[in-house]
Write a protein that holds these residues in place. Structure first.
Motif, PDB file in Angstrom:
ATOM      1  N   SER A  66       0.829  -1.213   0.000  1.00 37.09           N
ATOM      2  CA  SER A  66       0.000   0.000   0.000  1.00 37.09           C
ATOM      3  C   SER A  66       0.862   1.261   0.000  1.00 37.09           C
ATOM      4  O   SER A  66       0.338   2.357  -0.101  1.00 37.09           O
ATOM      5  CB  SER A  66      -0.943   0.002   1.203  1.00 37.09           C
ATOM      6  OG  SER A  66      -0.180  -0.026   2.394  1.00 37.09           O
ATOM      7  N   VAL A 203       2.710   0.102  13.808  1.00 44.14           N
ATOM      8  CA  VAL A 203       3.639   0.225  14.939  1.00 44.14           C
ATOM      9  C   VAL A 203       3.647   1.673  15.417  1.00 44.14           C
ATOM     10  O   VAL A 203       3.969   2.585  14.665  1.00 44.14           O
ATOM     11  CB  VAL A 203       5.056  -0.231  14.534  1.00 44.14           C
ATOM     12  CG1 VAL A 203       6.060   0.068  15.635  1.00 44.14           C
ATOM     13  CG2 VAL A 203       5.048  -1.715  14.190  1.00 44.14           C
ATOM     14  N   HIS A 228       9.669   2.909   4.752  1.00 40.32           N
ATOM     15  CA  HIS A 228       9.908   3.949   3.750  1.00 40.32           C
ATOM     16  C   HIS A 228      10.645   5.090   4.433  1.00 40.32           C
ATOM     17  O   HIS A 228      11.862   5.102   4.428  1.00 40.32           O
ATOM     18  CB  HIS A 228       8.584   4.397   3.089  1.00 40.32           C
ATOM     19  CG  HIS A 228       8.814   5.164   1.822  1.00 40.32           C
ATOM     20  ND1 HIS A 228       8.242   6.375   1.568  1.00 40.32           N
ATOM     21  CD2 HIS A 228       9.567   4.885   0.755  1.00 40.32           C
ATOM     22  CE1 HIS A 228       8.626   6.803   0.384  1.00 40.32           C
ATOM     23  NE2 HIS A 228       9.447   5.909  -0.131  1.00 40.32           N
TER      24      HIS A 228
HETATM   25  C1  LIG Z   1       6.637   7.389  -9.227  1.00 42.38           C
HETATM   26  C2  LIG Z   1       7.785   6.522  -8.792  1.00 42.38           C
HETATM   27  C3  LIG Z   1       8.372   5.660  -9.709  1.00 42.38           C
HETATM   28  C4  LIG Z   1       9.422   4.834  -9.313  1.00 42.38           C
HETATM   29  N1  LIG Z   1       9.989   4.008 -10.217  1.00 42.38           N
HETATM   30  C5  LIG Z   1      11.018   3.228  -9.853  1.00 42.38           C
HETATM   31  C6  LIG Z   1      11.649   2.388 -10.800  1.00 42.38           C
HETATM   32  O1  LIG Z   1      11.282   2.347 -11.966  1.00 42.38           O
HETATM   33  N2  LIG Z   1      12.680   1.607 -10.384  1.00 42.38           N
HETATM   34  C7  LIG Z   1      13.122   1.647  -9.097  1.00 42.38           C
HETATM   35  O2  LIG Z   1      14.086   0.957  -8.772  1.00 42.38           O
HETATM   36  N3  LIG Z   1      12.524   2.426  -8.159  1.00 42.38           N
HETATM   37  C8  LIG Z   1      11.486   3.214  -8.509  1.00 42.38           C
HETATM   38  N4  LIG Z   1      10.891   3.998  -7.584  1.00 42.38           N
HETATM   39  C9  LIG Z   1      11.298   3.900  -6.178  1.00 42.38           C
HETATM   40  C10 LIG Z   1      10.689   2.678  -5.471  1.00 42.38           C
HETATM   41  O3  LIG Z   1       9.355   2.476  -5.904  1.00 42.38           O
HETATM   42  C11 LIG Z   1      10.723   2.871  -3.950  1.00 42.38           C
HETATM   43  O4  LIG Z   1      12.019   3.254  -3.571  1.00 42.38           O
HETATM   44  C12 LIG Z   1      10.366   1.596  -3.196  1.00 42.38           C
HETATM   45  O5  LIG Z   1       9.121   1.109  -3.656  1.00 42.38           O
HETATM   46  C13 LIG Z   1      10.301   1.850  -1.689  1.00 42.38           C
HETATM   47  O6  LIG Z   1      10.028   0.635  -1.063  1.00 42.38           O
HETATM   48  P1  LIG Z   1       9.900   0.570   0.517  1.00 42.38           P
HETATM   49  O7  LIG Z   1       9.649  -0.823   0.894  1.00 42.38           O
HETATM   50  O8  LIG Z   1      11.065   1.268   1.137  1.00 42.38           O
HETATM   51  O9  LIG Z   1       8.647   1.503   0.870  1.00 42.38           O
HETATM   52  P2  LIG Z   1       7.076   1.243   0.748  1.00 42.38           P
HETATM   53  O10 LIG Z   1       6.732   0.479  -0.448  1.00 42.38           O
HETATM   54  O11 LIG Z   1       6.438   2.583   0.928  1.00 42.38           O
HETATM   55  O12 LIG Z   1       6.759   0.328   1.997  1.00 42.38           O
HETATM   56  C14 LIG Z   1       6.752   0.805   3.334  1.00 42.38           C
HETATM   57  C15 LIG Z   1       5.605   0.118   4.068  1.00 42.38           C
HETATM   58  O13 LIG Z   1       5.719   0.418   5.467  1.00 42.38           O
HETATM   59  C16 LIG Z   1       4.419   0.553   5.987  1.00 42.38           C
HETATM   60  N5  LIG Z   1       4.503   1.341   7.227  1.00 42.38           N
HETATM   61  C17 LIG Z   1       4.826   2.645   7.346  1.00 42.38           C
HETATM   62  N6  LIG Z   1       4.795   3.010   8.638  1.00 42.38           N
HETATM   63  C18 LIG Z   1       4.460   1.903   9.352  1.00 42.38           C
HETATM   64  C19 LIG Z   1       4.273   1.642  10.745  1.00 42.38           C
HETATM   65  N7  LIG Z   1       4.449   2.590  11.695  1.00 42.38           N
HETATM   66  N8  LIG Z   1       3.921   0.384  11.136  1.00 42.38           N
HETATM   67  C20 LIG Z   1       3.766  -0.609  10.209  1.00 42.38           C
HETATM   68  N9  LIG Z   1       3.934  -0.408   8.862  1.00 42.38           N
HETATM   69  C21 LIG Z   1       4.269   0.826   8.460  1.00 42.38           C
HETATM   70  C22 LIG Z   1       3.654   1.258   4.876  1.00 42.38           C
HETATM   71  O14 LIG Z   1       2.237   1.073   5.012  1.00 42.38           O
HETATM   72  C23 LIG Z   1       4.232   0.624   3.631  1.00 42.38           C
HETATM   73  O15 LIG Z   1       3.451  -0.467   3.184  1.00 42.38           O
HETATM   74  C24 LIG Z   1       9.873   4.866  -7.959  1.00 42.38           C
HETATM   75  C25 LIG Z   1       9.308   5.750  -7.050  1.00 42.38           C
HETATM   76  C26 LIG Z   1       8.281   6.579  -7.455  1.00 42.38           C
HETATM   77  C27 LIG Z   1       7.702   7.524  -6.459  1.00 42.38           C
END
Ligand SMILES: Cc1cc2nc3c(=O)[nH]c(=O)nc-3n(C[C@H](O)[C@H](O)[C@H](O)COP(=O)(O)OP(=O)(O)OC[C@H]3O[C@@H](n4cnc5c(N)ncnc54)[C@H](O)[C@@H]3O)c2cc1C
Length: 446
Positions: A66, A203, A228
């Motif tokens: 999400s 959390v 994130h």
């Molecule tokens: C428009 C766009 C296009 C992109 N295209 C690319 C691409 O082509 N190639 C590439 O390599 N990267 C791309 N990126 C970057 C990449 O999508 C992100 O860096 C990556 O998806 C981040 O993953 P994550 O797991 O860190 O964060 P997220 O996917 O945001 O996951 C974090 C999760 O933590 C949960 N969370 C937050 N706080 C809490 C809490 N207190 N307790 C429990 N759960 C919590 C959230 O609900 C969420 O589900 C793109 C980014 C954007 C914005």
């Protein structure tokens, strides 16, 4: 323009995959390794820990995927803009080589994992192009040649290509052969079915050896924060060393098959890749809380260059930007024991999440990882972007506004395109009626 605004649905990826549901945590539990966050970083950490038979648990505050992972454009490449020439100069050849090799390995890891969890994985060349003229004071052609040469020094056959299939004139592009694109919802939802996950388990607090959620507590020997933007303010100073940048995507039918993945070398330029019969056009980016081109810019481009196209989906998302274009992966802070994070992916979170999962699973299992040093969150923070971030915080902490962020009290800006209240300091976002949408804030507006 009107035809581009009609019939749009928001999420492309989630419509194409069967995303499983998981129970909420109830009561008190215990695990060796607790992972907070069910995006690419958290799920991949879980995947590698499971492979090692570790005792682990993933807590997701909402539903898996999400966050930003459900809204990515999912290009898997070690080509993260035009960074390598500068990285060799600023961080040194050894560090640049570690960074490059870690990401190159990540591409290969996706190739292998996609055989276990089919996800429309397609090998594609990746390109970073420049328009004609100057790029940061140097002729664009020179910049491209210098970057390709730097990457060849790192041991990879990058080249400069001048005849690109893009619908406007460019100075050419640096090409990385044999990179890839995929459908992230297909991969991660299949993978998630094999993992130990609790959803709707937000959390609220992290203590030394446990976390507190709304529906129970979890005691853990090691905790990985993969939320994130890291949720703990007291350590690591992530509120100083990161900001968030928002970008926009439209999915066009009847546009063009670019047969590769293209990104502008200039910040906030356009990006192109295809998925099935659609062209995913990205761009319109800006620091969250500031003004930018948003979907308007993309729709103008589409009506000029693809007048016969129609818009099937549109969405926007944001990512955490580090001070030096290198993610923060490792111990949460210099003083934190048993607490780790992975963040600051600079819109390259597919390979960065994979790298993070390899490094962090090694760290929590007590084995070394040769790439870890290049990503240490405790590295030197004195970079020009630090002063930009600090300036933004000062201006928005003292400035007047009716609405203030529940993270650190910065004034919020109204985002006309998305009808949300956005924070220019750290990128938290809220709905019109005050519900928190994006962290680091975790409380609604009063
Ligand atoms: C428009 C766009 C296009 C992109 N295209 C690319 C691409 O082509 N190639 C590439 O390599 N990267 C791309 N990126 C970057 C990449 O999508 C992100 O860096 C990556 O998806 C981040 O993953 P994550 O797991 O860190 O964060 P997220 O996917 O945001 O996951 C974090 C999760 O933590 C949960 N969370 C937050 N706080 C809490 C809490 N207190 N307790 C429990 N759960 C919590 C959230 O609900 C969420 O589900 C793109 C980014 C954007 C914005």
């Amino acid at each position: 323009m009107e035809k581009y605004e009609k019939n749009c649905e928001k999420r492309l990826w989630s419509e194409t995959a069967d995303i499983p549901d998981f129970n909420q945590l109830h009561g008190d539990a215990k695990t060796d390794v607790l992972i907070i966050g069910g995006g690419a970083a958290g799920l991949l950490c879980g995947y590698y820990l499971k492979k090692r038979n570790a005792d682990y648990m993933i807590l997701e505050g909402r539903r898996i995927l999400s966050g930003t992972t459900g809204l990515t454009t999912a290009k898997i490449t070690a080509q993260h803009g035009l960074i390598y020439s500068k990285m060799i100069k600023n961080a040194g050849y050894e560090k640049a080589k570690l960074y490059f090799d870690a990401n190159r390995r990540a591409v290969e890891d996706y190739r292998e994992i996609s055989k276990i969890y089919p996800c429309d994985f397609e090998e594609r060349d990746s390109f970073v192009y420049l328009t004609e003229g100057e790029y940061k004071g140097t002729n664009s052609n020179e910049t491209l040649k210098r970057e390709a040469e730097a990457v060849r020094r790192l041991g990879f056959p990058a080249s400069v290509e001048v005849n690109l299939p893009l619908p406007f004139k460019t100075a050419g592009a640096v090409k990385f052969p044999m990179q890839a694109q995929f459908n992230p919802a297909k991969l991660f939802s299949k993978m998630a079915k094999d993992l130990n996950i609790y959803e709707n388990t937000f959390v609220r607090e992290i203590q030394t050896d446990r976390v507190i959620t709304d529906s129970g507590t979890v005691k853990a020997k090691k905790i990985i924060v993969a939320t994130h933007f890291p949720i703990l303010n007291k350590q690591g100073a992530y509120y100083m060393k990161m900001y968030q940048s928002r970008s926009y995507v439209i999915a066009l039918e009847n546009a063009q098959n670019v047969e590769g993945m293209y990104v502008d070398g200039r910040e906030n330029g356009l990006s192109f890749r295809n998925y099935e019969n659609m062209l995913l056009l990205g761009g319109g980016g800006h620091r969250t809380g500031k003004k930018g081109g948003n979907w308007e810019e993309l729709r103008r481009f589409a009506s000029k260059y693809y007048p016969e196209s129609n818009e099937k989906y549109h969405w926007a998302a944001q990512d955490c930007m580090s001070l030096d274009k290198i993610p923060y992966i490792g111990p949460y802070s210099g003083s934190a024991e048993n607490l780790y994070t992975a963040t600051g992916f600079n819109k390259w979170g597919m390979t960065s999440s994979m790298t993070a999962a390899k490094i962090l699973s090694d760290m929590v299992m007590g084995t070394g990882n040769r790439y870890a040093e290049a990503f240490s969150p405790s590295r030197n923070m004195i970079k020009p972007q630090l002063f930009v971030n600090l300036g933004e915080s000062v201006v928005n902490l003292v400035g007047f506004s009716k609405k203030r962020c529940t993270h650190m009290g910065c004034r919020l800006k109204w985002n006309k395109a998305e009808h949300t209240w956005d924070c220019p300091c750290h990128g938290s976002r809220f709905t019109k009626d005050g519900r928190v949408l994006d962290n680091p804030a975790n409380l609604n507006l009063i």
